[in-house]
Scaffold this motif. Structure first.
Motif, short mmCIF file in Angstrom:
data_model
loop_
_atom_site.label_atom_id
_atom_site.label_comp_id
_atom_site.label_asym_id
_atom_site.label_seq_id
_atom_site.Cartn_x
_atom_site.Cartn_y
_atom_site.Cartn_z
N LEU A 1 0.83 -1.21 0.00
CA LEU A 1 0.00 0.00 0.00
C LEU A 1 0.87 1.25 0.00
O LEU A 1 0.59 2.22 -0.69
N VAL A 2 1.94 1.23 0.81
CA VAL A 2 2.74 2.44 0.96
C VAL A 2 3.68 2.64 -0.23
O VAL A 2 3.71 3.72 -0.82
N SER A 3 4.42 1.59 -0.59
CA SER A 3 5.49 1.81 -1.57
C SER A 3 5.00 1.71 -3.01
O SER A 3 5.54 2.37 -3.89
N VAL A 4 3.98 0.90 -3.28
CA VAL A 4 3.52 0.77 -4.66
C VAL A 4 2.35 1.71 -4.94
O VAL A 4 2.37 2.46 -5.91
N LEU A 5 1.34 1.69 -4.07
CA LEU A 5 0.18 2.56 -4.31
C LEU A 5 0.43 3.99 -3.85
O LEU A 5 -0.31 4.90 -4.20
N GLY A 6 1.47 4.19 -3.04
CA GLY A 6 1.80 5.54 -2.62
C GLY A 6 0.81 6.16 -1.65
O GLY A 6 0.60 7.37 -1.65
N ILE A 7 0.19 5.35 -0.81
CA ILE A 7 -0.76 5.87 0.17
C ILE A 7 0.03 6.31 1.41
O ILE A 7 1.02 5.69 1.78
N GLN A 8 -0.45 7.39 2.05
CA GLN A 8 0.17 7.85 3.29
C GLN A 8 0.34 6.69 4.27
O GLN A 8 -0.63 5.98 4.54
N PRO A 9 1.51 6.54 4.88
CA PRO A 9 1.73 5.41 5.80
C PRO A 9 0.72 5.34 6.94
O PRO A 9 0.24 4.26 7.27
N ILE A 10 0.39 6.50 7.55
CA ILE A 10 -0.54 6.49 8.68
C ILE A 10 -1.85 5.82 8.27
O ILE A 10 -2.40 4.98 8.98
N ILE A 11 -2.32 6.20 7.09
CA ILE A 11 -3.62 5.74 6.63
C ILE A 11 -3.55 4.30 6.15
O ILE A 11 -4.42 3.48 6.44
N ALA A 12 -2.47 3.99 5.40
CA ALA A 12 -2.35 2.64 4.84
C ALA A 12 -2.33 1.61 5.96
O ALA A 12 -2.96 0.55 5.86
N THR A 13 -1.62 1.91 7.04
CA THR A 13 -1.52 0.93 8.12
C THR A 13 -2.74 0.99 9.04
O THR A 13 -3.01 0.07 9.79
N LEU A 14 -3.47 2.12 8.94
CA LEU A 14 -4.72 2.24 9.72
C LEU A 14 -5.73 1.18 9.28
O LEU A 14 -6.48 0.65 10.11
N VAL A 15 -5.72 0.86 7.98
CA VAL A 15 -6.67 -0.12 7.45
C VAL A 15 -6.51 -1.45 8.20
O VAL A 15 -7.48 -2.03 8.70
N LEU A 16 -5.25 -1.89 8.31
CA LEU A 16 -4.99 -3.17 8.96
C LEU A 16 -5.20 -3.06 10.47
O LEU A 16 -5.63 -4.00 11.11
N MET A 17 -4.89 -1.88 11.02
CA MET A 17 -5.10 -1.68 12.45
C MET A 17 -6.57 -1.89 12.80
O MET A 17 -6.90 -2.46 13.83
N LEU A 18 -7.43 -1.42 11.88
CA LEU A 18 -8.87 -1.53 12.10
C LEU A 18 -9.35 -2.96 11.85
O LEU A 18 -10.05 -3.55 12.66
N ALA A 19 -8.90 -3.52 10.69
CA ALA A 19 -9.41 -4.82 10.29
C ALA A 19 -8.70 -5.98 11.00
O ALA A 19 -9.28 -7.04 11.20
N GLY A 20 -7.44 -5.76 11.41
CA GLY A 20 -6.64 -6.86 11.97
C GLY A 20 -7.24 -7.48 13.21
O GLY A 20 -7.32 -8.70 13.35
#
Lengths: 362, 339
Positions: free
Chosen positions: A122-141
């Motif tokens: 998400l971060v390196s290929v799609l270029g999404i902000q790290p806070i937000i990209a990892t927020l997805v997994l934080m929520l779903a994990g």
């Protein structure tokens, strides 16, 4: 003396030593170590043992932060890996067999690695902000971890599993050796190869390092994979410590404590220069503070107030404005007050910080 | 900044009216997508269950998510300035238990209520000052707020405190009915918060400055706007909303509980993003966040209708969040190319 105080680890180490000395003076039991059957026990040993999950998570976080990123999902990854490991052990015929536990741990850490790959993608290929990209997994994990354990807290009685967190190797706890090994391996790979320098280059100026021919994608991606994998190991240690997979409590707020430890160790959240030794000191400081709060007789639930004070203190000490106050205070003592830097700097500093942030966003 | 982009002529001829609309109103697209998802969810659930779109069910949607809606209003302000506030869940817990303990010790609601709001706003002020005057990243500053709020909640009380105050319980138990539809005073508080938030955002100088700061703080400063005051104010507003949500939640659950709202900050960020607010700042709508709350609430209701694990809620919301982030990313990339 000047060289000593200028060293980047001077202030973090001073803070840790002060904390330990003050506590030992206030309560001699704080530093008491006893020997029993050739094994060491006592509060300092406990600090070394219990810091294992936070140390592993903070280690991965250091590298991620060095690339100008952040990984908020580590707590959720811990919950998932603990849930995977304990579900496998729970379903096995004999939970005391070493091979069963080994397979469970390997599978759990692999799952965590895959989650790290996902974050990195998400971060390196799609270029999404790290806070937000990892927020997805934080929520779903955590939701996923709850599904794995069917919404229950899976408990197992497995001797090989509990050895990981509570067992002793020679005279010290096994968990201590786990984090020392992780620190040494990551330290060697980062500092004895060019990887560490390239990581810092990507963090300091992504555009310049791209022009210099650094392949930032792989470097950023691998940082998240490392962070996920270490969080997976941390999840296994946590589960082993409480002999249960608690999807809600495992790694709760650990991302924040890890970030605090990294910052305490002198690594800037703006990315770039990182210090693994600083992170080790930072984690030990957080753990010692936690244990000191317990020794004071404060209920553990209230300890966040102390950590809030520490966070505020640390960020204030790092802020340009306070540095300027310090400088103008110093120069007004030595020279005339007119030489204090003009106020214009203020806006410029703010703008610069902002530009850096905006760039990071892109 | 907010919005209106000039469409390129050639694109207009290529893609027709739809293309013109999407490129001119790129800022509204995510919110429209949220509305579409909400409609699909509601219609789909109605077709699947047959008894989903009932007055009772829809009224409960507002009632159950009133606190989330109040928090989302404050969070929208913060995110539009390109900030983030992680403290809202614990501020809500702190103000809730603080208010409950004041009421339990015989303080009347007219004093307890302002005390709750002020204590929430004070934590917001602390975060705002750290962000603006000490260059602390919003994420870290609000992290201090998170720790502080959670710790203070436990300092007030380690266990839950029941609320007996009739005025507070009235907020929850009263139902203004219109046929089968009903609304509670807590629901009215949430709606009023949304309306005030939307009006401030779109029809005041402060609201415009919020968008300007989010678009580019540097340009806003060069235009002579008061960036410092605005940045501090959005965190104060978010803290204030945290205090109000503490009141709403305490009324809803009939007790203050220091463990309330763990992880709520994530839910709030998720609903604001799903509602179409851009995390990089400069774009977003309070009304969109309200839609986001309804999407979240509907997913939750559907899952409880199906009798599935509530943990699915977070997985689905996480997936939706991802979808919206990727869509936003595409929109931002396109508007950058266009400009």
């Amino acid at each position: 003396m000047k060289a000593l105080t200028k060293h980047r680890l001077f202030w973090p180490a001073t803070a840790l030593i002060t904390l330990l000395v003050v506590n030992t003076v206030a309560n001699p039991n704080f530093a008491k170590v006893t020997v029993q059957d050739g094994q060491l026990y006592g509060n300092p040993i406990n600090i070394l043992r219990e810091s294992a999950p936070l140390m592993l998570v903070a280690l991965g976080m250091t590298i991620v932060i060095a690339t100008r990123g952040i990984d908020l999902s580590v707590g959720a990854v811990m919950a998932v890996s603990g849930a995977v490991a304990l579900t496998i052990i729970d379903r096995a015929d004999d939970s005391n067999r070493v091979t069963v536990v080994a397979i469970a741990i390997v599978v759990a850490v692999l799952v965590a690695l895959v989650l790290g790959v996902w974050n990195g993608f998400l971060v390196s290929v799609l270029g999404i902000q790290p806070i937000i990209a990892t927020l997805v997994l934080m929520l779903a994990g955590r939701g996923a971890a709850l599904l794995i354990t069917d919404g229950f807290i899976t408990t197992v009685n497995s001797d090989p599993l509990s050895y990981i967190a509570s067992g002793y190797l020679l005279i010290l706890p096994f968990a201590f050796f786990v984090w020392v090994a992780a620190v040494v391996i990551v330290g060697l790979v980062e500092r004895r190869t060019a990887l560490g320098m390239l990581t810092e280059a990507v963090g300091i100026n992504p555009e310049a390092s791209r022009l210099a021919g650094v392949r930032s994608r792989g470097i950023v991606w691998s940082a998240y994979v490392l962070s996920g994998t270490l969080a997976g190991i941390a999840g296994v240690i946590y589960a082993s410590n409480i002999k249960a997979a608690d999807a809600n409590a495992a790694g709760y707020l650990i991302e924040l404590y890890a970030i605090l430890a990294v910052v305490l160790g002198g690594t800037s959240l703006m990315g770039g220069k990182f210090s693994i030794a600083g992170t080790v000191i930072g984690v030990l400081t957080v753990q010692a503070l936690d244990s000191a709060i317990l020794f004071l007789g404060v209920p553990p639930a209230q300890s966040p107030v102390f950590f809030a004070a520490v966070v505020i203190l640390v960020v204030l000490l790092q802020s340009p404005r306070v540095h300027r106050w310090g400088r103008s205070l110093g120069s007004s003592v030595r020279r005339t007050p007119q030489e204090a830097p003009p106020e214009v700097d203020d806006d410029r500093d703010a703008d610069r910080a902002e530009n850096v942030q905006k760039e990071a966003v892109r | 900044m907010t919005a209106v982009e000039t469409a390129q002529p050639e694109r207009r001829t290529l893609t027709g009216a739809l293309g013109t609309f999407t490129s001119r109103h790129a800022a509204v697209l995510p919110t429209i997508a949220a509305v579409a998802i909400l409609i699909v969810l509601l219609v789909g659930a109605q077709m699947y269950f047959g008894n989903f779109l009932t007055a009772r069910n829809m009224s409960a949607l507002l009632l159950d998510n009133a606190y989330l809606m109040v928090l989302a209003v404050g969070m929208t302000f913060v995110i539009v300035t390109a900030g983030i506030d992680l403290s809202v869940g614990s501020v809500m817990a702190f103000t809730g238990i603080f208010g409950a303990s004041l009421l339990a010790s015989g303080v009347p609601l007219v004093i307890a209520l302002p005390a709750m709001l002020v204590s929430g706003a004070a934590i917001g002020l602390l975060i705002g000052v750290l962000v603006q005057y000490f260059n602390v990243q919003p994420f870290i500053a609000s992290l201090a707020g998170l720790f502080l709020g959670r710790g203070l909640a436990f300092v007030v009380s380690l266990s839950s405190i029941r609320v007996e105050d009739p005025a507070l319980l009235w907020l929850q138990s009263t139902r203004f009915r219109l046929g089968d539809w009903y609304i509670t005073p807590t629901g009215i508080i949430a709606i009023v918060a949304v309306v005030i938030g939307a009006l401030v955002m779109h029809f005041t100088r402060f609201g415009r400055t919020v968008y300007a700061v989010g678009g580019s703080a540097q340009s806003a400063r060069l235009m002579g706007l008061n960036v410092a005051r605005t940045t501090v104010m959005v965190y104060v507003i978010s803290g204030l909303c945290g205090g109000l949500a503490g009141l709403v939640l305490t009324a809803y659950s009939g007790a203050g509980y220091p463990r309330n709202g763990i992880g709520t900050e994530l839910d709030v960020i998720a609903v604001v993003v799903i509602g179409g607010t851009l995390l990089t700042g400069g774009r977003g709508y309070v009304l969109g966040s309200m839609i986001g709350v309804f999407v979240y609430g509907t997913i939750k209701t559907i899952i409880s209708f199906m009798g599935a694990e509530q943990s699915w809620t977070h997985i689905i919301v996480g997936g939706l969040l991802l979808l919206f982030i990727v869509v936003q990313r595409a929109i931002v990339a396109r508007s950058e190319r266009g400009s």
